[in-house]
Design a protein around this motif. Structure first.
Motif, short mmCIF file in Angstrom:
data_model
loop_
_atom_site.label_atom_id
_atom_site.label_comp_id
_atom_site.label_asym_id
_atom_site.label_seq_id
_atom_site.Cartn_x
_atom_site.Cartn_y
_atom_site.Cartn_z
N LEU A 1 0.79 -1.12 -0.06
CA LEU A 1 -0.06 -0.19 -0.07
C LEU A 1 0.79 1.25 0.09
CD1 LEU A 1 -2.66 -0.73 2.67
CD2 LEU A 1 -2.97 -0.40 0.14
N THR A 2 0.59 2.04 -0.93
CA THR A 2 1.38 3.37 -0.72
C THR A 2 0.20 4.62 -0.37
OG1 THR A 2 2.59 2.83 -3.02
CG2 THR A 2 2.43 5.16 -2.39
N VAL A 3 0.95 5.33 0.46
CA VAL A 3 0.10 6.51 1.13
C VAL A 3 0.55 7.60 0.59
CG1 VAL A 3 -0.64 7.46 3.20
CG2 VAL A 3 -0.34 4.96 3.01
N LEU B 1 -1.93 3.69 7.00
CA LEU B 1 -2.37 5.39 7.14
C LEU B 1 -1.72 5.69 8.30
CD1 LEU B 1 -6.28 5.27 5.91
CD2 LEU B 1 -4.14 6.51 4.75
N LEU B 2 -1.82 5.32 9.37
CA LEU B 2 -1.32 5.77 10.70
C LEU B 2 0.25 5.58 10.68
CD1 LEU B 2 -3.72 3.73 13.39
CD2 LEU B 2 -3.36 6.27 12.69
N THR B 3 0.90 4.61 10.22
CA THR B 3 2.21 4.39 10.22
C THR B 3 2.91 5.63 9.22
OG1 THR B 3 2.12 1.92 10.46
CG2 THR B 3 4.21 2.72 9.53
N HIS B 4 2.09 5.83 8.13
CA HIS B 4 2.84 6.79 7.34
C HIS B 4 2.95 8.07 8.12
CE1 HIS B 4 3.50 9.18 3.48
NE2 HIS B 4 2.63 9.84 4.19
N ALA B 5 1.68 8.50 8.72
CA ALA B 5 1.54 9.91 9.32
C ALA B 5 2.80 9.65 10.53
CB ALA B 5 0.28 10.10 9.88
N GLU C 1 5.50 8.27 11.07
CA GLU C 1 6.78 8.45 10.57
C GLU C 1 7.24 9.97 10.54
OE1 GLU C 1 7.28 6.26 7.01
OE2 GLU C 1 7.39 3.98 7.97
N ALA C 2 6.39 10.69 9.86
CA ALA C 2 6.61 12.15 10.05
C ALA C 2 6.61 12.80 11.24
CB ALA C 2 5.60 12.76 9.03
N LEU C 3 5.92 12.32 12.06
CA LEU C 3 5.64 12.92 13.39
C LEU C 3 6.82 12.82 14.27
CD1 LEU C 3 1.65 12.46 13.90
CD2 LEU C 3 2.74 14.38 13.29
#
Length: 218
Positions: free
Chosen positions: A8-10, A143-147, A149-151
């Motif tokens: 999955l690409t977010v 979706l959570l993991t993608h966000a 990582e930035a946080l």
């Protein structure tokens, strides 16, 4: 333990994605105890939540960030929150236009969420939804993991409200700590405020204390 999907690409959503994301969000949120409480008439639910998320997607794209998957099977609406929430003078009008005669229930939820909201800078996950046909297949975790990582790169905390025990347990697996539940009315559905604190020496900071305004409301 969180299983991370690699297929999955977010990415950040755009206005061009709204025609696909809107029915997915409306369908995902128009079932369950919260939907039944907010819109007691079953025949009205899908229409009301379609109007509601048409408005929420517009706000998210304008004032926050909307993440989605490459297949548009999930979406998350995030905001950056300072100590003081930004004013939205047209919010009442927009909400009334979106939800009609059910507006008072949605305003009650808004007031409860705002009263409990932590008063320090953080990222706020306002909504996350997965298409019902692919729920429990790792889309929400992607979706959570993608966000996160930035946080984590900024060491910025995050906050959300879980609307059922299943979601609460998912967020806990992603590092969120649950606070005491809250209800919009004595017969309303419970929500769990959840906090993903900053890392300090490998340990996440605890849930911040309730803001004084909430203590006055109780």
């Amino acid at each position: 333990m969180v299983t991370i999907r690699t297929d999955l690409t977010v990415r950040e959503a755009t206005a061009d994605d709204v025609p696909a994301l809107l029915p997915m969000l409306a369908e995902a949120f128009s079932t369950g105890t919260v939907a039944e409480w907010a819109v007691p008439e079953p025949a009205d639910r899908l229409e009301v939540f379609t109007g509601y998320f048409r408005y929420m997607l517009a706000l998210g794209l304008r004032h926050g960030r909307v993440d989605t998957t490459h297949d548009l099977s999930g979406a998350a609406i995030w905001y950056r929150r300072d100590e003081t929430p930004p004013p939205h003078p047209d919010h009442l009008y927009g909400l009334e236009e979106a939800t009609g005669r059910y507006t008072p229930k949605f305003l009650l939820l808004d007031a409860m969420f705002e009263a409990r909201h932590p008063r320090l800078p953080h990222a706020y996950l306002a909504y996350v939804a997965v298409a019902p046909a692919v729920q429990s297949r790792g889309v929400g975790s992607a979706l959570l993991t993608h966000a996160h990582e930035a946080l984590d790169a900024e060491n910025l905390p995050a906050y959300l409200e879980a609307s059922n025990p299943r979601n609460r347990d998912l967020y806990a697996r992603h590092g969120y700590e649950s606070g005491p539940p809250m209800q919009p009315t004595s017969s309303g559905p419970p929500f769990w405020p959840m906090w993903r604190g900053q890392l300090n020496g490998g340990v996440r900071a605890s849930f911040p204390p309730p803001n004084p305004y909430y203590r006055r409301l109780r």
